[in-house]
Design an enzyme around this catalytic site. Structure first.
Site, PDB file in Angstrom:
ATOM      1  N   ILE A  97      51.935  63.420 -32.340  1.00 16.86           N
ATOM      2  CA  ILE A  97      52.927  62.324 -32.168  1.00 16.86           C
ATOM      3  C   ILE A  97      52.990  61.899 -30.870  1.00 16.86           C
ATOM      4  O   ILE A  97      53.617  60.762 -30.605  1.00 16.86           O
ATOM      5  CB  ILE A  97      54.658  63.180 -32.499  1.00 16.86           C
ATOM      6  CG1 ILE A  97      55.466  62.172 -32.988  1.00 16.86           C
ATOM      7  CG2 ILE A  97      54.830  63.959 -31.312  1.00 16.86           C
ATOM      8  CD1 ILE A  97      56.507  62.768 -33.555  1.00 16.86           C
TER       9      ILE A  97
ATOM     10  N   ASN B 293      45.707  75.880 -27.226  1.00 14.01           N
ATOM     11  CA  ASN B 293      46.639  76.392 -26.064  1.00 14.01           C
ATOM     12  C   ASN B 293      47.176  77.603 -26.734  1.00 14.01           C
ATOM     13  O   ASN B 293      47.809  77.721 -27.740  1.00 14.01           O
ATOM     14  CB  ASN B 293      47.580  75.524 -25.755  1.00 14.01           C
ATOM     15  CG  ASN B 293      47.028  74.118 -25.223  1.00 14.01           C
ATOM     16  OD1 ASN B 293      46.080  74.393 -24.406  1.00 14.01           O
ATOM     17  ND2 ASN B 293      47.815  72.902 -25.517  1.00 14.01           N
TER      18      ASN B 293
ATOM     19  N   GLY C 276      50.173  76.325 -21.926  1.00 13.71           N
ATOM     20  CA  GLY C 276      50.814  75.321 -22.604  1.00 13.71           C
ATOM     21  C   GLY C 276      50.975  74.996 -23.791  1.00 13.71           C
ATOM     22  O   GLY C 276      51.388  73.978 -24.633  1.00 13.71           O
TER      23      GLY C 276
ATOM     24  N   HIS D  17      47.306  75.828 -34.195  1.00  8.70           N
ATOM     25  CA  HIS D  17      46.810  74.254 -34.201  1.00  8.70           C
ATOM     26  C   HIS D  17      45.455  74.247 -33.313  1.00  8.70           C
ATOM     27  O   HIS D  17      45.488  74.707 -32.245  1.00  8.70           O
ATOM     28  CB  HIS D  17      47.789  73.278 -33.898  1.00  8.70           C
ATOM     29  CG  HIS D  17      48.289  73.199 -33.019  1.00  8.70           C
ATOM     30  ND1 HIS D  17      49.637  74.177 -32.466  1.00  8.70           N
ATOM     31  CD2 HIS D  17      48.417  72.876 -31.673  1.00  8.70           C
ATOM     32  CE1 HIS D  17      50.345  73.955 -31.252  1.00  8.70           C
ATOM     33  NE2 HIS D  17      49.333  73.388 -30.680  1.00  8.70           N
TER      34      HIS D  17
HETATM   35  P1  AMP Z   1      50.507  72.901 -28.011  1.00 10.53           P
HETATM   36  O1  AMP Z   1      51.305  72.304 -26.647  1.00 10.53           O
HETATM   37  O2  AMP Z   1      49.310  72.935 -27.924  1.00 10.53           O
HETATM   38  O3  AMP Z   1      51.469  73.625 -28.460  1.00 10.53           O
HETATM   39  O4  AMP Z   1      50.768  71.336 -28.788  1.00 10.53           O
HETATM   40  C1  AMP Z   1      51.647  71.030 -29.621  1.00 10.53           C
HETATM   41  C2  AMP Z   1      51.271  69.412 -29.920  1.00 10.53           C
HETATM   42  O5  AMP Z   1      52.198  69.164 -31.151  1.00 10.53           O
HETATM   43  C3  AMP Z   1      51.867  68.425 -28.970  1.00 10.53           C
HETATM   44  O6  AMP Z   1      50.585  67.991 -28.564  1.00 10.53           O
HETATM   45  C4  AMP Z   1      52.869  67.603 -29.458  1.00 10.53           C
HETATM   46  O7  AMP Z   1      52.845  66.194 -29.117  1.00 10.53           O
HETATM   47  C5  AMP Z   1      52.518  67.933 -31.144  1.00 10.53           C
HETATM   48  N1  AMP Z   1      53.608  67.451 -31.670  1.00 10.53           N
HETATM   49  C6  AMP Z   1      55.142  68.165 -31.599  1.00 10.53           C
HETATM   50  N2  AMP Z   1      55.817  67.974 -32.838  1.00 10.53           N
HETATM   51  C7  AMP Z   1      54.954  67.089 -33.687  1.00 10.53           C
HETATM   52  C8  AMP Z   1      55.054  66.189 -34.738  1.00 10.53           C
HETATM   53  N3  AMP Z   1      56.344  66.342 -35.231  1.00 10.53           N
HETATM   54  N4  AMP Z   1      54.149  65.592 -35.190  1.00 10.53           N
HETATM   55  C9  AMP Z   1      52.865  65.687 -34.648  1.00 10.53           C
HETATM   56  N5  AMP Z   1      52.771  66.085 -33.668  1.00 10.53           N
HETATM   57  C10 AMP Z   1      53.740  66.893 -33.040  1.00 10.53           C
END
Ligand code: AMP
Ligand code: ZN
Length: 113
Positions: free
Chosen positions: A30, A86, A92, A99
């Site tokens: 997102i 991460n 982070g 994921h």
């Molecule tokens: P992390 O910091 O490795 O936990 O990455 C989490 C990622 O999820 C970040 O890059 C956010 O931009 C992404 N994110 C959070 N909410 C959503 C969502 N609803 N749809 C798509 N990506 C998301």
């Protein structure tokens, strides 16, 4: 359990899906950090890399092989791509559902911030 990626997996929450099979889901981040920024998640809730065990080995293999396949089918990633996990707050991690970030479409620097 209040997990946004579980909600995305169950389609309770909308996402821009790029690939899906019975084990994993890939969708667009997102808040993209590169022209291509996809997230590849297991359908099973695993909080982080630290919470993986050998019983999840099939899932881990699937995440990486599907990431590779998605990358190979994405023309912008022809020159290369980066896969990132991460693990933990200090690294982070913000969403505690495992994921893999698939990033590319621009020159990446090293070391990461
Ligand atoms: P992390 O910091 O490795 O936990 O990455 C989490 C990622 O999820 C970040 O890059 C956010 O931009 C992404 N994110 C959070 N909410 C959503 C969502 N609803 N749809 C798509 N990506 C998301
Ligand atoms: Zn989850």
């Amino acid at each position: 359990m209040d997990c946004i990626f579980c909600k995305i997996v169950s389609k309770e929450m909308k996402s821009d899906i790029v690939y899906e099979n019975d084990m994993i889901l890939a969708f667009k981040d997102i808040n993209p950090q590169a022209p291509v920024h996809h997230l590849i998640v297991p359908k099973k809730h695993i909080s982080s890399m630290s919470d993986c065990s050998s019983e999840d080995s099939e899932i881990i293999i699937e995440l990486f092989l599907r990431a590779k396949e998605i990358a190979e089918n994405t023309p912008e990633l022809e020159g290369g791509y980066r896969l990132v996990i991460n693990n933990g707050k200090e690294a982070g991690q913000e969403v505690f559902h495992l994921h893999l970030h698939l990033l590319g479409g621009r020159r990446m620097s090293w070391p990461p911030g």
